[in-house]
Design a protein around this motif. Structure first.
Motif, PDB file in Angstrom:
ATOM      1  N   GLY A  62      52.518  62.250  35.529  1.00  0.00           N
ATOM      2  CA  GLY A  62      53.297  63.105  36.421  1.00  0.00           C
ATOM      3  C   GLY A  62      53.851  62.482  37.674  1.00  0.00           C
ATOM      4  N   ALA A  63      53.723  61.177  37.837  1.00  0.00           N
ATOM      5  CA  ALA A  63      54.306  60.511  39.003  1.00  0.00           C
ATOM      6  C   ALA A  63      55.657  59.908  38.634  1.00  0.00           C
ATOM      7  CB  ALA A  63      53.374  59.415  39.522  1.00  0.00           C
ATOM      8  N   ASP A  64      56.470  59.661  39.653  1.00  0.00           N
ATOM      9  CA  ASP A  64      57.735  58.950  39.464  1.00  0.00           C
ATOM     10  C   ASP A  64      57.533  57.466  39.744  1.00  0.00           C
ATOM     11  OD1 ASP A  64      59.151  61.285  38.900  1.00  0.00           O
ATOM     12  OD2 ASP A  64      59.587  61.649  41.016  1.00  0.00           O
ATOM     13  N   VAL A  65      58.267  56.648  39.021  1.00  0.00           N
ATOM     14  CA  VAL A  65      58.309  55.208  39.303  1.00  0.00           C
ATOM     15  C   VAL A  65      59.793  54.834  39.393  1.00  0.00           C
ATOM     16  CG1 VAL A  65      57.473  52.912  38.659  1.00  0.00           C
ATOM     17  CG2 VAL A  65      56.193  54.949  37.937  1.00  0.00           C
ATOM     18  N   PRO A  66      60.412  55.084  40.538  1.00  0.00           N
ATOM     19  CA  PRO A  66      61.867  54.943  40.628  1.00  0.00           C
ATOM     20  C   PRO A  66      62.353  53.513  40.785  1.00  0.00           C
ATOM     21  CG  PRO A  66      60.977  55.673  42.725  1.00  0.00           C
ATOM     22  CD  PRO A  66      59.831  55.638  41.760  1.00  0.00           C
ATOM     23  N   PHE A  67      61.435  52.587  41.041  1.00  0.00           N
ATOM     24  CA  PHE A  67      61.796  51.172  41.177  1.00  0.00           C
ATOM     25  C   PHE A  67      60.592  50.333  40.792  1.00  0.00           C
ATOM     26  CE2 PHE A  67      60.230  52.655  45.319  1.00  0.00           C
ATOM     27  CZ  PHE A  67      59.182  51.769  45.543  1.00  0.00           C
ATOM     28  N   MET A  68      60.828  49.062  40.516  1.00  0.00           N
ATOM     29  CA  MET A  68      59.735  48.112  40.320  1.00  0.00           C
ATOM     30  C   MET A  68      59.595  47.310  41.614  1.00  0.00           C
ATOM     31  SD  MET A  68      58.636  48.891  37.381  1.00  0.00           S
ATOM     32  CE  MET A  68      57.510  47.562  36.917  1.00  0.00           C
ATOM     33  N   ARG A  69      58.380  47.188  42.067  1.00  0.00           N
ATOM     34  CA  ARG A  69      58.143  46.543  43.356  1.00  0.00           C
ATOM     35  C   ARG A  69      58.539  45.064  43.316  1.00  0.00           C
ATOM     36  NH1 ARG A  69      52.205  45.967  45.799  1.00  0.00           N
ATOM     37  NH2 ARG A  69      52.008  48.083  44.975  1.00  0.00           N
ATOM     38  N   PRO A  70      59.222  44.567  44.348  1.00  0.00           N
ATOM     39  CA  PRO A  70      59.630  43.156  44.374  1.00  0.00           C
ATOM     40  C   PRO A  70      58.429  42.221  44.355  1.00  0.00           C
ATOM     41  CG  PRO A  70      60.752  44.422  46.091  1.00  0.00           C
ATOM     42  CD  PRO A  70      59.700  45.315  45.521  1.00  0.00           C
ATOM     43  N   SER A  71      58.627  41.036  43.801  1.00  0.00           N
ATOM     44  CA  SER A  71      57.535  40.065  43.660  1.00  0.00           C
ATOM     45  C   SER A  71      56.974  39.630  45.006  1.00  0.00           C
ATOM     46  CB  SER A  71      58.016  38.838  42.871  1.00  0.00           C
ATOM     47  OG  SER A  71      59.113  38.232  43.518  1.00  0.00           O
ATOM     48  N   ASP A  72      57.801  39.590  46.055  1.00  0.00           N
ATOM     49  CA  ASP A  72      57.301  39.149  47.359  1.00  0.00           C
ATOM     50  C   ASP A  72      56.397  40.184  48.020  1.00  0.00           C
ATOM     51  OD1 ASP A  72      59.500  40.846  47.724  1.00  0.00           O
ATOM     52  OD2 ASP A  72      59.936  40.015  49.693  1.00  0.00           O
ATOM     53  N   LEU A  73      56.295  41.388  47.430  1.00  0.00           N
ATOM     54  CA  LEU A  73      55.366  42.414  47.917  1.00  0.00           C
ATOM     55  C   LEU A  73      54.271  42.706  46.902  1.00  0.00           C
ATOM     56  CD1 LEU A  73      57.815  45.005  49.537  1.00  0.00           C
ATOM     57  CD2 LEU A  73      56.272  43.434  50.728  1.00  0.00           C
ATOM     58  N   SER A  74      54.071  41.774  45.961  1.00  0.00           N
ATOM     59  CA  SER A  74      53.135  42.038  44.859  1.00  0.00           C
ATOM     60  C   SER A  74      52.064  40.974  44.706  1.00  0.00           C
ATOM     61  CB  SER A  74      53.917  42.171  43.538  1.00  0.00           C
ATOM     62  OG  SER A  74      54.860  43.201  43.607  1.00  0.00           O
TER      63      SER A  74
END
Length: 234
Positions: A62-74
């Motif tokens: 039930g959550a949204d995942v509207p983007f994939m997090r950038p590698s520099d924040l992962s």
């Protein structure tokens, strides 16, 4: 807009895949998503992840995942504030301005909807920049000590050795469940642990960090006992 941001990167090392590992019958992240939905606090609940499998599980619950997090924040050194700020900025650009954002941890199965509501109420009424969950240490930190290389004891504060425990001030630590904040605070990088924050105090029996397998086992035992107690009181 009131936004919930659940950070859930895929690179957990001490407990591999812990964000979606089954915890008491559900993927760990599902407990946080469900608490967020039950609270009625949020216009949007999103998961910030760099991992396709986590994204799939999050959407299924039930959550949204509207983007994939950038590698520099992962990577292992990515901090909470930059991750939430990125999500707030992205959502604001796509869907309109965000007033309040709550960082809701993916590994917080003890989080309760009423605590999320209380956090928002306190944030709005107190004028603080952040409101987050805390609990008190089980023993007085003023009487803590280290074990030396020679396997001897060395008190951090020897002057407190003879002070009675009941005469020492309570100390608190982060409960690691959620951080409500004003969007401007997240975007400006205002520090969480400072005088601009206000606490949401939780009892110790509803707080457990989950960083190791031992933590995980303890958390499942606590969770099952709490659920049994709740069912008996219904």
């Amino acid at each position: 807009m009131r936004l919930a941001v659940i950070p859930a990167r895929g690179g957990s090392k001490r407990i591999p895949r812990k964000n979606i590992k089954l915890f008491c019958g559900k993927p760990m992240i599902a407990w946080s998503i469900e608490a967020g939905k039950a609270s009625g606090c949020f216009d949007r609940i999103i998961v910030s992840t760099d991992d396709a499998e986590i994204a799939e599980v999050a959407r299924a619950h039930g959550a949204d995942v509207p983007f994939m997090r950038p590698s520099d924040l992962s990577d292992d050194y990515s901090g909470t504030i930059p991750v939430v700020a990125h999500a707030v900025e992205w959502i604001a650009q796509q869907f309109g301005s965000v007033q309040f954002a709550c960082c809701l941890y993916a590994t917080a199965p003890f989080v309760q909807a009423q605590d999320l509501r209380r956090g928002l109420d306190v944030l709005q009424s107190s004028g603080a920049q952040y409101a987050f969950t805390v609990t008190n240490f089980a023993a007085p930190i003023q009487r803590s000590f280290r074990i030396t290389d020679q396997q001897r004891i060395n008190m951090f504060n020897p002057a407190q050795f003879t002070t009675r425990s009941q005469d020492l001030e309570d100390a608190y630590h982060d409960a690691g469940q959620f951080y409500w904040g004003r969007a401007k605070a997240w975007l400006s990088g205002v520090p969480l642990f400072s005088q601009v924050s206000t606490p949401i105090v939780l009892p110790r029996y509803r707080v457990q960090d989950i960083d190791t397998i031992d933590d995980w086992i303890r958390a499942e035992m606590m969770f099952e006992i709490l659920n049994q107690s709740t069912e008996r009181n219904l």
